[in-house]
Motif scaffolding. Sequence first.
Motif, mmCIF file in Angstrom:
data_model
loop_
_atom_site.group_PDB
_atom_site.id
_atom_site.type_symbol
_atom_site.label_atom_id
_atom_site.label_comp_id
_atom_site.label_asym_id
_atom_site.label_seq_id
_atom_site.Cartn_x
_atom_site.Cartn_y
_atom_site.Cartn_z
ATOM 1 N N ASN A 1 1.272 -1.555 -0.636
ATOM 2 C CA ASN A 1 0.234 0.310 -0.305
ATOM 3 C C ASN A 1 1.034 1.461 0.048
ATOM 4 O O ASN A 1 0.662 2.282 -0.504
ATOM 5 N N GLU A 2 1.377 1.125 1.003
ATOM 6 C CA GLU A 2 2.828 3.123 0.608
ATOM 7 C C GLU A 2 3.222 2.642 0.032
ATOM 8 O O GLU A 2 3.760 3.957 -0.576
ATOM 9 N N ARG A 3 4.216 1.739 -1.184
ATOM 10 C CA ARG A 3 4.375 2.019 -2.687
ATOM 11 C C ARG A 3 3.386 2.367 -3.701
ATOM 12 O O ARG A 3 3.604 2.993 -4.575
ATOM 13 N N THR A 4 2.389 1.982 -3.656
ATOM 14 C CA THR A 4 0.846 2.386 -4.599
ATOM 15 C C THR A 4 0.749 3.367 -4.077
ATOM 16 O O THR A 4 0.164 4.072 -5.384
ATOM 17 N N GLU A 5 0.631 3.672 -3.207
ATOM 18 C CA GLU A 5 0.730 5.280 -2.354
ATOM 19 C C GLU A 5 1.733 6.383 -3.417
ATOM 20 O O GLU A 5 1.087 7.192 -3.592
ATOM 21 N N ARG A 6 2.792 6.222 -2.947
ATOM 22 C CA ARG A 6 3.846 6.634 -3.548
ATOM 23 C C ARG A 6 3.797 6.638 -5.460
ATOM 24 O O ARG A 6 4.040 8.217 -5.206
ATOM 25 N N SER A 7 3.663 5.709 -5.646
ATOM 26 C CA SER A 7 3.503 5.588 -7.217
ATOM 27 C C SER A 7 2.811 5.999 -8.059
ATOM 28 O O SER A 7 2.815 6.539 -8.918
ATOM 29 N N THR A 8 1.461 6.569 -7.175
ATOM 30 C CA THR A 8 0.411 6.402 -8.424
ATOM 31 C C THR A 8 -0.297 7.800 -7.578
ATOM 32 O O THR A 8 -1.372 8.201 -8.177
ATOM 33 N N ALA A 9 0.870 8.331 -6.878
ATOM 34 C CA ALA A 9 0.914 9.840 -6.775
ATOM 35 C C ALA A 9 0.714 10.655 -7.624
ATOM 36 O O ALA A 9 1.682 10.585 -8.634
ATOM 37 N N GLY A 10 -0.060 12.160 -8.242
ATOM 38 C CA GLY A 10 -0.821 12.168 -9.426
ATOM 39 C C GLY A 10 -0.870 11.526 -10.181
ATOM 40 O O GLY A 10 -0.892 12.490 -11.513
ATOM 41 N N LEU A 11 -1.334 11.017 -9.919
ATOM 42 C CA LEU A 11 -1.236 9.703 -11.935
ATOM 43 C C LEU A 11 -3.244 9.645 -11.228
ATOM 44 O O LEU A 11 -3.761 9.262 -10.553
ATOM 45 N N SER A 12 -4.425 9.144 -12.405
ATOM 46 C CA SER A 12 -5.572 8.736 -12.445
ATOM 47 C C SER A 12 -5.699 8.215 -13.309
ATOM 48 O O SER A 12 -5.574 7.633 -14.493
ATOM 49 N N GLY A 13 -6.787 6.997 -13.315
ATOM 50 C CA GLY A 13 -7.333 6.266 -14.369
ATOM 51 C C GLY A 13 -6.632 4.920 -15.120
ATOM 52 O O GLY A 13 -5.795 4.267 -14.302
ATOM 53 N N LEU A 14 -6.413 4.711 -16.170
ATOM 54 C CA LEU A 14 -5.972 3.656 -16.794
ATOM 55 C C LEU A 14 -4.290 3.904 -16.512
ATOM 56 O O LEU A 14 -2.930 2.609 -15.886
ATOM 57 N N ALA A 15 -3.791 4.973 -16.010
ATOM 58 C CA ALA A 15 -2.020 5.075 -15.454
ATOM 59 C C ALA A 15 -1.746 4.959 -14.465
ATOM 60 O O ALA A 15 -0.725 3.922 -13.749
ATOM 61 N N ALA A 16 -2.999 5.105 -13.496
ATOM 62 C CA ALA A 16 -2.928 5.357 -12.100
ATOM 63 C C ALA A 16 -3.387 3.202 -11.605
ATOM 64 O O ALA A 16 -2.553 2.714 -11.061
ATOM 65 N N LEU A 17 -4.009 2.711 -12.793
ATOM 66 C CA LEU A 17 -4.495 1.100 -12.746
ATOM 67 C C LEU A 17 -3.364 0.877 -12.901
ATOM 68 O O LEU A 17 -2.679 -0.679 -11.921
ATOM 69 N N ARG A 18 -2.389 1.222 -14.049
ATOM 70 C CA ARG A 18 -1.560 -0.487 -14.201
ATOM 71 C C ARG A 18 -0.299 -0.334 -13.344
ATOM 72 O O ARG A 18 -0.050 -0.760 -13.336
ATOM 73 N N THR A 19 -0.031 1.525 -12.741
ATOM 74 C CA THR A 19 0.913 1.616 -11.928
ATOM 75 C C THR A 19 0.403 0.853 -10.710
ATOM 76 O O THR A 19 0.789 -0.142 -10.285
#
Length: 196
Positions: free
Chosen positions: A69-87
């Motif tokens: 969860n910490e990794r996903t929170e860091r790596s998806t910060a500022g992303l949305s939609g498909l980019a956030a889903l993929r990340t």
Amino acid sequence: MPKVVDHDARRLELVKVTWRVIARAGIDGATMREIADHAGFANGALKPYFASKGELLAASFQHVFNLTNERTERSTAGLSGLAALRTFCHEVLPLDEDRILEARIVIPFWQTALTDPDKEQQYAQDMEEWRDQLLGYLAQARRAGEVTTTVPDVQITRHLLSMTMGAQIMAALYQAEYSPDQQIAALDAYLDMLQG
């Protein structure tokens, strides 16, 4: 003056030792005595922190979930939609040695959750949290026109969770056929299908 012990720090230290023991000796070799030895404790000294191996495994699983969860929170910060889903999926997939080790912790936890209602409930709650995140990213992707398939989002989410959880087993047991590049290619192929 008696020594003040930070119990939370000590519990985390024992979880990390448990990971190292599992990586070296497997889950069956990760006995309380072996973990205590590696942590520099007498065998009975673990009891104030973890009453049983099952409790220690549950804490180890929860730590894996929290790290992810910490990794996903860091790596998806500022992303949305498909980019956030993929990340998000990239952070769950076992794409490096640390995440393969995490899979080796998670797999035995699943086995114990089959017969332990508390662990089953813990797992269900964790998966609900991930499901809600994925559904949120899918809703964003639909609004942006990035996902156009008529397959309902709840089915897509189930598929993605099955794919990422299954990848943990495959990467732990059959790395030659489930390399990081192959996992990413499989994910990208699936995400491409959401656009039609």
